[in-house]
Write a protein that holds these residues in place. Structure first.
Motif, PDB file in Angstrom:
ATOM      1  N   THR A 176      22.302  29.904 -29.719  1.00  0.00           N
ATOM      2  CA  THR A 176      22.675  29.697 -28.307  1.00  0.00           C
ATOM      3  C   THR A 176      21.961  28.495 -27.723  1.00  0.00           C
ATOM      4  OG1 THR A 176      23.063  32.069 -28.042  1.00  0.00           O
ATOM      5  CG2 THR A 176      22.768  30.766 -26.035  1.00  0.00           C
ATOM      6  N   LEU A 177      20.648  28.406 -27.938  1.00  0.00           N
ATOM      7  CA  LEU A 177      19.897  27.267 -27.406  1.00  0.00           C
ATOM      8  C   LEU A 177      20.345  25.956 -28.044  1.00  0.00           C
ATOM      9  CD1 LEU A 177      16.250  28.635 -27.056  1.00  0.00           C
ATOM     10  CD2 LEU A 177      17.951  28.265 -25.271  1.00  0.00           C
ATOM     11  N   ASP A 178      20.747  25.994 -29.306  1.00  0.00           N
ATOM     12  CA  ASP A 178      21.232  24.795 -29.965  1.00  0.00           C
ATOM     13  C   ASP A 178      22.505  24.274 -29.294  1.00  0.00           C
ATOM     14  OD1 ASP A 178      21.254  22.967 -32.442  1.00  0.00           O
ATOM     15  OD2 ASP A 178      23.234  23.903 -32.528  1.00  0.00           O
ATOM     16  N   VAL A 179      23.448  25.178 -29.027  1.00  0.00           N
ATOM     17  CA  VAL A 179      24.692  24.762 -28.368  1.00  0.00           C
ATOM     18  C   VAL A 179      24.412  24.273 -26.948  1.00  0.00           C
ATOM     19  CG1 VAL A 179      26.935  25.563 -27.548  1.00  0.00           C
ATOM     20  CG2 VAL A 179      26.106  26.272 -29.795  1.00  0.00           C
ATOM     21  N   VAL A 180      23.543  24.983 -26.213  1.00  0.00           N
ATOM     22  CA  VAL A 180      23.230  24.576 -24.843  1.00  0.00           C
ATOM     23  C   VAL A 180      22.545  23.214 -24.822  1.00  0.00           C
ATOM     24  CG1 VAL A 180      21.805  25.146 -22.833  1.00  0.00           C
ATOM     25  CG2 VAL A 180      23.136  26.926 -23.957  1.00  0.00           C
ATOM     26  N   ALA A 181      21.604  22.993 -25.746  1.00  0.00           N
ATOM     27  CA  ALA A 181      20.841  21.740 -25.754  1.00  0.00           C
ATOM     28  C   ALA A 181      21.747  20.548 -26.023  1.00  0.00           C
ATOM     29  CB  ALA A 181      19.731  21.810 -26.795  1.00  0.00           C
ATOM     30  N   TRP A 182      22.591  20.632 -27.023  1.00  0.00           N
ATOM     31  CA  TRP A 182      23.382  19.459 -27.371  1.00  0.00           C
ATOM     32  C   TRP A 182      24.602  19.294 -26.484  1.00  0.00           C
ATOM     33  CZ3 TRP A 182      20.522  16.232 -29.501  1.00  0.00           C
ATOM     34  CH2 TRP A 182      19.532  16.600 -30.393  1.00  0.00           C
ATOM     35  N   SER A 183      25.079  20.375 -25.888  1.00  0.00           N
ATOM     36  CA  SER A 183      26.106  20.209 -24.851  1.00  0.00           C
ATOM     37  C   SER A 183      25.504  19.536 -23.617  1.00  0.00           C
ATOM     38  CB  SER A 183      26.697  21.570 -24.479  1.00  0.00           C
ATOM     39  OG  SER A 183      27.295  22.185 -25.603  1.00  0.00           O
ATOM     40  N   GLY A 184      24.284  19.949 -23.263  1.00  0.00           N
ATOM     41  CA  GLY A 184      23.599  19.297 -22.153  1.00  0.00           C
ATOM     42  C   GLY A 184      23.281  17.849 -22.442  1.00  0.00           C
ATOM     43  N   ALA A 185      22.994  17.520 -23.713  1.00  0.00           N
ATOM     44  CA  ALA A 185      22.743  16.119 -24.064  1.00  0.00           C
ATOM     45  C   ALA A 185      23.982  15.272 -23.820  1.00  0.00           C
ATOM     46  CB  ALA A 185      22.310  16.022 -25.521  1.00  0.00           C
ATOM     47  N   GLY A 186      25.147  15.819 -24.152  1.00  0.00           N
ATOM     48  CA  GLY A 186      26.366  15.078 -23.883  1.00  0.00           C
ATOM     49  C   GLY A 186      26.609  14.882 -22.404  1.00  0.00           C
ATOM     50  N   ALA A 187      26.400  15.948 -21.607  1.00  0.00           N
ATOM     51  CA  ALA A 187      26.605  15.838 -20.156  1.00  0.00           C
ATOM     52  C   ALA A 187      25.609  14.869 -19.532  1.00  0.00           C
ATOM     53  CB  ALA A 187      26.488  17.214 -19.513  1.00  0.00           C
ATOM     54  N   ALA A 188      24.328  14.975 -19.924  1.00  0.00           N
ATOM     55  CA  ALA A 188      23.315  14.063 -19.372  1.00  0.00           C
ATOM     56  C   ALA A 188      23.575  12.633 -19.788  1.00  0.00           C
ATOM     57  CB  ALA A 188      21.918  14.504 -19.820  1.00  0.00           C
ATOM     58  N   GLY A 189      24.044  12.430 -21.025  1.00  0.00           N
ATOM     59  CA  GLY A 189      24.348  11.077 -21.467  1.00  0.00           C
ATOM     60  C   GLY A 189      25.494  10.457 -20.681  1.00  0.00           C
ATOM     61  N   ILE A 190      26.522  11.258 -20.393  1.00  0.00           N
ATOM     62  CA  ILE A 190      27.647  10.735 -19.618  1.00  0.00           C
ATOM     63  C   ILE A 190      27.212  10.414 -18.185  1.00  0.00           C
ATOM     64  CG2 ILE A 190      29.902  11.341 -18.655  1.00  0.00           C
ATOM     65  CD1 ILE A 190      30.423  12.925 -21.218  1.00  0.00           C
ATOM     66  N   ILE A 191      26.374  11.279 -17.603  1.00  0.00           N
ATOM     67  CA  ILE A 191      25.872  11.012 -16.252  1.00  0.00           C
ATOM     68  C   ILE A 191      25.051   9.726 -16.224  1.00  0.00           C
ATOM     69  CG2 ILE A 191      24.295  11.851 -14.466  1.00  0.00           C
ATOM     70  CD1 ILE A 191      25.192  14.674 -15.152  1.00  0.00           C
ATOM     71  N   ALA A 192      24.156   9.576 -17.206  1.00  0.00           N
ATOM     72  CA  ALA A 192      23.337   8.357 -17.262  1.00  0.00           C
ATOM     73  C   ALA A 192      24.193   7.125 -17.516  1.00  0.00           C
ATOM     74  CB  ALA A 192      22.275   8.498 -18.350  1.00  0.00           C
ATOM     75  N   LEU A 193      25.202   7.252 -18.351  1.00  0.00           N
ATOM     76  CA  LEU A 193      26.084   6.127 -18.616  1.00  0.00           C
ATOM     77  C   LEU A 193      26.828   5.698 -17.357  1.00  0.00           C
ATOM     78  CD1 LEU A 193      27.619   4.172 -20.450  1.00  0.00           C
ATOM     79  CD2 LEU A 193      29.126   6.063 -21.093  1.00  0.00           C
ATOM     80  N   GLY A 194      27.364   6.672 -16.615  1.00  0.00           N
ATOM     81  CA  GLY A 194      28.068   6.327 -15.382  1.00  0.00           C
ATOM     82  C   GLY A 194      27.150   5.732 -14.330  1.00  0.00           C
ATOM     83  N   ALA A 195      25.950   6.335 -14.166  1.00  0.00           N
ATOM     84  CA  ALA A 195      25.015   5.817 -13.173  1.00  0.00           C
ATOM     85  C   ALA A 195      24.518   4.428 -13.540  1.00  0.00           C
ATOM     86  CB  ALA A 195      23.837   6.779 -13.024  1.00  0.00           C
ATOM     87  N   GLY A 196      24.238   4.201 -14.817  1.00  0.00           N
ATOM     88  CA  GLY A 196      23.761   2.884 -15.227  1.00  0.00           C
ATOM     89  C   GLY A 196      24.832   1.817 -15.137  1.00  0.00           C
ATOM     90  N   ALA A 197      26.091   2.173 -15.455  1.00  0.00           N
ATOM     91  CA  ALA A 197      27.171   1.194 -15.344  1.00  0.00           C
ATOM     92  C   ALA A 197      27.459   0.854 -13.892  1.00  0.00           C
ATOM     93  CB  ALA A 197      28.430   1.743 -16.021  1.00  0.00           C
ATOM     94  N   ARG A 198      27.391   1.844 -13.002  1.00  0.00           N
ATOM     95  CA  ARG A 198      27.686   1.588 -11.597  1.00  0.00           C
ATOM     96  C   ARG A 198      26.596   0.762 -10.924  1.00  0.00           C
ATOM     97  NH1 ARG A 198      27.668   6.376 -10.137  1.00  0.00           N
ATOM     98  NH2 ARG A 198      25.676   6.439  -9.061  1.00  0.00           N
ATOM     99  N   SER A 199      25.339   1.047 -11.246  1.00  0.00           N
ATOM    100  CA  SER A 199      24.229   0.364 -10.578  1.00  0.00           C
ATOM    101  C   SER A 199      23.754  -0.881 -11.309  1.00  0.00           C
ATOM    102  CB  SER A 199      23.049   1.334 -10.415  1.00  0.00           C
ATOM    103  OG  SER A 199      22.591   1.756 -11.682  1.00  0.00           O
ATOM    104  N   GLY A 200      24.229  -1.114 -12.525  1.00  0.00           N
ATOM    105  CA  GLY A 200      23.806  -2.293 -13.265  1.00  0.00           C
ATOM    106  C   GLY A 200      22.486  -2.141 -13.973  1.00  0.00           C
ATOM    107  N   ARG A 201      22.008  -0.921 -14.197  1.00  0.00           N
ATOM    108  CA  ARG A 201      20.760  -0.696 -14.913  1.00  0.00           C
ATOM    109  C   ARG A 201      21.056  -0.596 -16.407  1.00  0.00           C
ATOM    110  NH1 ARG A 201      19.787   2.884 -10.450  1.00  0.00           N
ATOM    111  NH2 ARG A 201      18.109   2.089  -9.138  1.00  0.00           N
TER     112      ARG A 201
END
Length: 352
Positions: A176-201
């Protein structure tokens, strides 16, 4: 909303061109790294098991190098965001990649649980660095709580593993923790990708790409039905090595950009008028260019290049602290009639 205000907040196609260009460059770099990882896997295929362990050691060295470089930049510039991204990479590399490189990882064992907990803590620090309270007391307390709690849990799991060798945790907890961790990694990566692309970081954008790639690597394993800690296939091993290499590229590029900015400090110039509302919160950024996107990227995370006369609000050049033009004292109107009785005691009038 008024029509003029809508025009200011809407993104024009010309404003989206630099975002797409820098994102395309980063994806090309990711594709090149994946090609190199696949070629490395083909090279060591069928060789001795030491060669496969060497790939794990290479990923560990790259992850730790990225964390050290970003920690140095955070100490140099005082950037809370950079420090939290460095902490996220350090948790992932210092626990999950260390367990993998040392060969302690077996299917569903307790060391896999320790690595999964470290990944969850890394995701917490990444979210705090990208979208959470970056500065202030709340941000420091939140980051300290996430990092401290993660290290305490990992230390407790490691103590149990040393005191009770061979003890297996409940399988459903690890899965369970394995699925939660790597699903969260995908969600956090997409959030960081969108925030970095929008702000230019560039650092945030490339870190998001790396964590999304890590999620894809473990998604391949989960879909294939292999349990956590099992031997990795060719594709997911190449994706994981690609993601760690992307973290190192992001750290090196950001470190070089900071050194260049500190070596050639320039006085800030007034920003040109913008046709749309401000959608990024960059504190310092270099001029975007294709070469900068491919090599060093913008310096975006609170780099303090202090010019005393400008920071302290020096008025030696005739400007006030607000940065406006010199104050002018208006002269009296020559056509205005004076008051002959001004300044005299009441009750006494001037003599004609």
């Amino acid at each position: 909303m008024p029509r003029t205000q809508w025009r200011n907040t809407a993104r024009t196609p010309s404003a989206l061109i630099p975002i797409g260009r820098t994102l395309a460059v980063d994806l090309l770099v990711l594709a090149a790294l994946f090609t190199g990882a696949v070629l490395l896997g083909v090279l060591i295929h069928g060789r001795h098991a030491v060669a496969h362990e060497a790939v794990g050691v290479l990923a560990l060295a790259a992850g730790l190098a990225a964390a050290i470089l970003l920690a140095a930049v955070a100490a140099l510039t005082g950037s809370a965001r950079t420090g939290r991204i460095a902490g996220a990479i350090a948790l992932y590399a210092g626990v999950a990649l260390l367990v993998e490189a040392t060969g302690l990882e077996d299917p569903m064992n307790i060391w896999v649980l320790a690595g999964t907990v470290a990944v969850l803590g890394a995701l917490g620090l990444l979210v705090l660095g990208v979208r959470g309270p970056v500065t202030g007391r709340a941000g420091r307390w939140a980051a300290g709580a996430v990092g401290g709690l993660t290290m305490a849990v990992v230390a407790a799991i490691a103590a149990v593993a040393v005191a009770l060798p061979g003890r297996m945790p409940p399988g459903w907890v690890v899965a369970t923790l394995d699925v939660v961790a790597w699903s969260g990694a995908g969600a956090a990566g997409i959030i960081a990708l969108g925030a970095g692309a929008r702000s230019g970081r560039a650092l945030v954008r490339r870190t998001g790409i790396a964590f999304a790639t890590l999620s894809a690597a473990h998604a391949v394993r989960i879909v294939a039905g292999r349990p956590p800690g099992s031997d990795r296939g060719a594709i997911d091993a190449a994706l994981e090595l690609t993601a760690v290499a992307m973290l190192l590229v992001a750290a090196v590029a950001f470190f070089v950009a900071v050194l260049r900015g500190l070596r050639t400090p320039t006085a800030p110039t007034p920003a040109p008028a913008r046709t749309h509302d401000r959608t990024d919160d960059r504190e310092d950024a270099a001029a975007p260019s294709l070469l900068g996107a491919a090599t060093v990227g913008p310096v975006t995370d609170a780099i303090r290049i202090l010019t005393p006369a400008l920071v302290a609000g020096d008025t030696a050049d005739g400007h006030d602290r607000a940065g406006g033009p010199p104050r002018r004292w208006s002269r009296a109107n020559p056509h205005r009639r004076g008051r002959p009785d001004r300044g005299r005691p009441p009750g006494r009038r001037a003599r004609d």
